[in-house]
Design an enzyme around this catalytic site. Structure first.
Site, short mmCIF file in Angstrom:
data_model
loop_
_atom_site.label_atom_id
_atom_site.label_comp_id
_atom_site.label_asym_id
_atom_site.label_seq_id
_atom_site.Cartn_x
_atom_site.Cartn_y
_atom_site.Cartn_z
N GLU A 288 -4.71 2.35 -4.54
CA GLU A 288 -3.26 2.41 -4.38
C GLU A 288 -2.71 1.13 -3.78
O GLU A 288 -1.55 1.09 -3.35
CB GLU A 288 -2.90 3.61 -3.49
CG GLU A 288 -3.29 3.46 -2.01
CD GLU A 288 -4.71 3.91 -1.73
OE1 GLU A 288 -5.03 4.15 -0.56
OE2 GLU A 288 -5.51 4.03 -2.70
N ASN B 118 -2.82 12.65 -3.92
CA ASN B 118 -3.82 13.04 -4.94
C ASN B 118 -4.36 14.44 -4.66
O ASN B 118 -4.55 15.25 -5.59
CB ASN B 118 -4.98 12.05 -4.96
CG ASN B 118 -4.79 10.96 -6.02
OD1 ASN B 118 -4.00 11.13 -6.93
ND2 ASN B 118 -5.49 9.84 -5.87
N ARG C 170 11.17 -12.74 -10.79
CA ARG C 170 11.53 -14.14 -11.00
C ARG C 170 10.44 -14.85 -11.82
O ARG C 170 9.28 -14.47 -11.83
CB ARG C 170 11.69 -14.86 -9.67
CG ARG C 170 12.81 -14.37 -8.77
CD ARG C 170 12.91 -15.24 -7.55
NE ARG C 170 11.59 -15.48 -6.93
CZ ARG C 170 11.35 -16.42 -6.02
NH1 ARG C 170 12.33 -17.20 -5.62
NH2 ARG C 170 10.14 -16.54 -5.52
N ASP D 126 0.86 -1.18 0.00
CA ASP D 126 0.00 0.00 0.00
C ASP D 126 0.90 1.23 0.00
O ASP D 126 1.82 1.35 0.82
CB ASP D 126 -0.88 -0.01 1.25
CG ASP D 126 -2.00 1.03 1.14
OD1 ASP D 126 -2.13 1.66 0.08
OD2 ASP D 126 -2.75 1.19 2.11
#
Length: 622
Positions: free
Chosen positions: A536, A500, A525, A492
């Site tokens: 987000e 914003n 990988r 997060d």
């Protein structure tokens, strides 16, 4: 010398006797002259052919229906008989409320007694009485008619058949009294018994053939209606059924086999059944010829006559005597209207009109002839008597041809359509194959794009939540089979809402894109998977990775993000940072990935409460 008064009395008596003898002689002379004016039929000279009695009848009308056989023999009444004026197969008097007396002069010049059969070929006579002289005992009455029970008829037949016995060297005057509310038509013939019985057998064969054919066509069209649900077939079934009932009443089969001893039905059957048949046939004609579109003015007349015939059904039941003659005129006009309608539609090249005219013109002409026969315009003969049955039989035959033609047209149209379709398919086959190949390739590209759109986040270009859930489930099953650990991290971005608010949504979108590139570059990988979880929030999982390896991967993401140094004025660190919660477990049967997600989410919460910009490992999930 007798007294003068006695002599005068004797002279008066002699004068009275003379006058009485003169009166008797005059009466005998008048009767002889009346009989002499009539043709006498010598029954001993008959062969196997029947003799029409029309020209042998003398006719007397009895308007009050009050005369008896003794009355019509009195000179004053006997002289009113008229004869020798009628010809043809029948005596046609049409509709009358009077009783009709017929006098017939028969002779037997042979030396042996004879028996003859008197046939009145009209079953619609309500009262018919034959008066034949009996030696020394006056006249014997023989009664029949549809007003009496069928069993009371002297001979069981659809018509009225009366046996006549003539003694040797007989010269007799027979009387017939007839009264009926129906048309007074008297087709009378005299037969030799054996010839009559042979004729009767062949006649019943003809009736059986006609009504069998009528029943077959009615059932056939009824089955077509049930199968096709086309109202035209139902209307034709109603019309044909009631036409057959009309014929049954007209030829006597109805009273003998269908409704039995019901005089009211016998009286009404011909006209009421015909009114119903005409009503249905008019409606059938409107549907078959499309008269509302093709001939709207005639269609209005057709609808008018539908109402008229419906009205006649009730009027004939309530006041038969008043409206029977008018109904004869009505169905003659109806027949003419149908003929005109069919002819006009045929001139307009309506294909159905050709079938209509071919199938029904004979029936319509037969009805017109029947009307004119009942009105006395046409004579009664084999054509006018059996016209309805002959017309109906021809109608059935012609309708079969019409139906066969209809099916052939449908079959040819279907074959032509199939042929055109095959040709079109052959013509366009190469183009179609090319277009199919192009469309296939375009669809493959489109499917790939759709697949990408359905599994990729539109803003960041990495996998979306839907793709993540699908691949996590697959990887969960694989690790369950192999008993390998599966690591999952919930990521997060710290204080992104403030980012914003400060920089705007466009800058926020750019921040998400930059973060997703850093995350994807760090977790790179084979087998690892990175996705945007929502807003987000991001997520990644790493199969076959233990707790230490998973935590190192998460810390490396934090380090790479710090190194990018994306500015964030409302962060305590001054740059964009992220909090990460990590969880690792070895999946087992009966478990699902939700436990791993919950554990990672709980670790993310701890990372935020511990100051953010860090990765926190959850305890090993059991």
């Amino acid at each position: 010398m007798p007294p003068r008064w006695l002599a005068t009395l004797q002279q008066a008596h002699r004068c009275f006797q003379c006058r009485l003898w003169l009166l008797l002689c005059a009466s005998v002379l008048l009767a002889t002259q009346a009989l002499a004016g009539e043709r006498a039929l010598d029954t001993s000279r008959m062969d196997n052919r029947p003799v029409s009695l029309t020209e042998y009848f003398a006719v007397l009308e009895d308007p009050g229906k009050a005369l008896g056989v003794q009355d019509v023999q009195r000179p004053g009444v006997a002289s009113r008989f008229t004869g020798g004026t009628a010809s043809g197969e029948s005596l046609n008097i049409s509709y009358t409320a009077s009783a009709i007396w017929l006098r017939l002069h028969l002779q037997n010049t042979s030396a042996a007694p004879l028996v003859r059969m008197l046939e009145i070929a009209n079953p619609l006579l309500a009262e018919l009485t034959l008066y034949q002289p009996v030696d020394g005992r006056g006249y014997q009455a023989l009664e029949t008619g549809y007003a009496l029970p069928f069993a009371a008829r002297p001979h069981a037949s659809r018509f009225f058949v009366l046996p006549i016995a003539l003694p040797a060297h007989a010269d007799q005057a027979l009387y017939l009294r007839v009264a009926t509310p129906n048309a007074m038509i008297l087709p009378a013939k005299l037969w030799e018994p054996q010839a009559f019985h042979a004729h009767e057998r062949s006649d019943y064969v003809f009736q059986a053939l006609y009504f069998g054919a009528a029943l077959a066509i009615i059932l056939y069209n009824l089955m077509l209606f049930v199968a096709l649900r086309d109202t035209s077939y139902l209307l034709y079934v109603v019309s044909a059924a009631f036409s057959a009932l009309t014929v049954a009443a007209f030829v006597g089969v109805g009273t003998e086999y269908i409704w039995g001893d019901r005089p009211q039905i016998t009286m009404l059957a011909t006209n009421v059944s015909l009114a119903i048949a005409l009503t249905a046939f008019l409606l059938f004609t409107r549907r078959m010829l499309f008269t509302a579109e093709r001939v709207p003015r005639l269609d209005q007349l057709l609808k008018l006559f539908v109402l008229v015939n419906i009205a006649f059904c009730g009027l004939l039941v309530l006041w038969f005597g008043h409206f029977a003659r008018l109904f004869v005129i009505n169905y003659a006009l109806t027949a003419v209207l149908l003929l005109v309608t069919g002819t006009v539609c045929a001139f307009k090249r309506e294909r159905s009109a050709y079938y209509f005219m071919a199938a029904f013109v004979v029936v319509l002409l037969a009805l017109a002839m029947l009307s004119m026969r009942q009105l006395g315009i046409l004579p009664t003969n084999a054509l006018t008597t059996s016209g309805a049955q002959i017309g109906s039989a021809l109608e059935m035959l012609l309708l079969s041809f019409a139906l066969a033609d209809r099916y052939n047209v449908i079959r040819r149209e279907k074959e032509a359509a199939q042929q055109r379709l095959v040709e079109n398919l052959r013509t366009s086959e190469a183009n179609l194959e090319e277009r199919v190949a192009e469309r296939t390739q375009a669809l493959q590209v489109l499917n790939q794009r759709l697949e990408a759109l359905s599994t990729t986040d539109g803003l960041t270009g990495i996998a979306n939540r839907r793709q993540f859930d699908k691949l996590l489930a697959n990887e969960w099953l694989r690790c369950t089979r192999l008993a390998q650990p599966l690591a999952l991290a919930m990521v997060d971005i710290d204080w992104f809402k403030k980012y914003n608010d400060c920089y705007g949504h466009q800058a926020g979108d750019e921040c998400l894109r930059n973060f997703s590139r850093i995350l994807a570059a760090t977790v790179c990988r084979s087998g690892d998977m990175v996705a945007r979880y929502g807003g987000e929030e991001f997520v990644f999982f790493a199969p076959a990775t233990d707790a230490e390896g998973a935590l190192n991967m998460a810390q490396k993401v934090c380090e790479e993000l710090q190194a990018a140094a994306l500015p964030h004025a409302f962060s305590i660190f001054g740059i964009v940072t992220a909090s990460i919660g990590v969880a690792v477990m070895v999946p087992r049967e009966g478990q699902d990935p939700s436990a791993l997600i919950q554990a990672a989410d709980a670790s993310l919460y701890l990372a935020k409460t511990q100051g953010r910009n860090r990765a926190v490992l959850a305890a090993m999930v059991a």
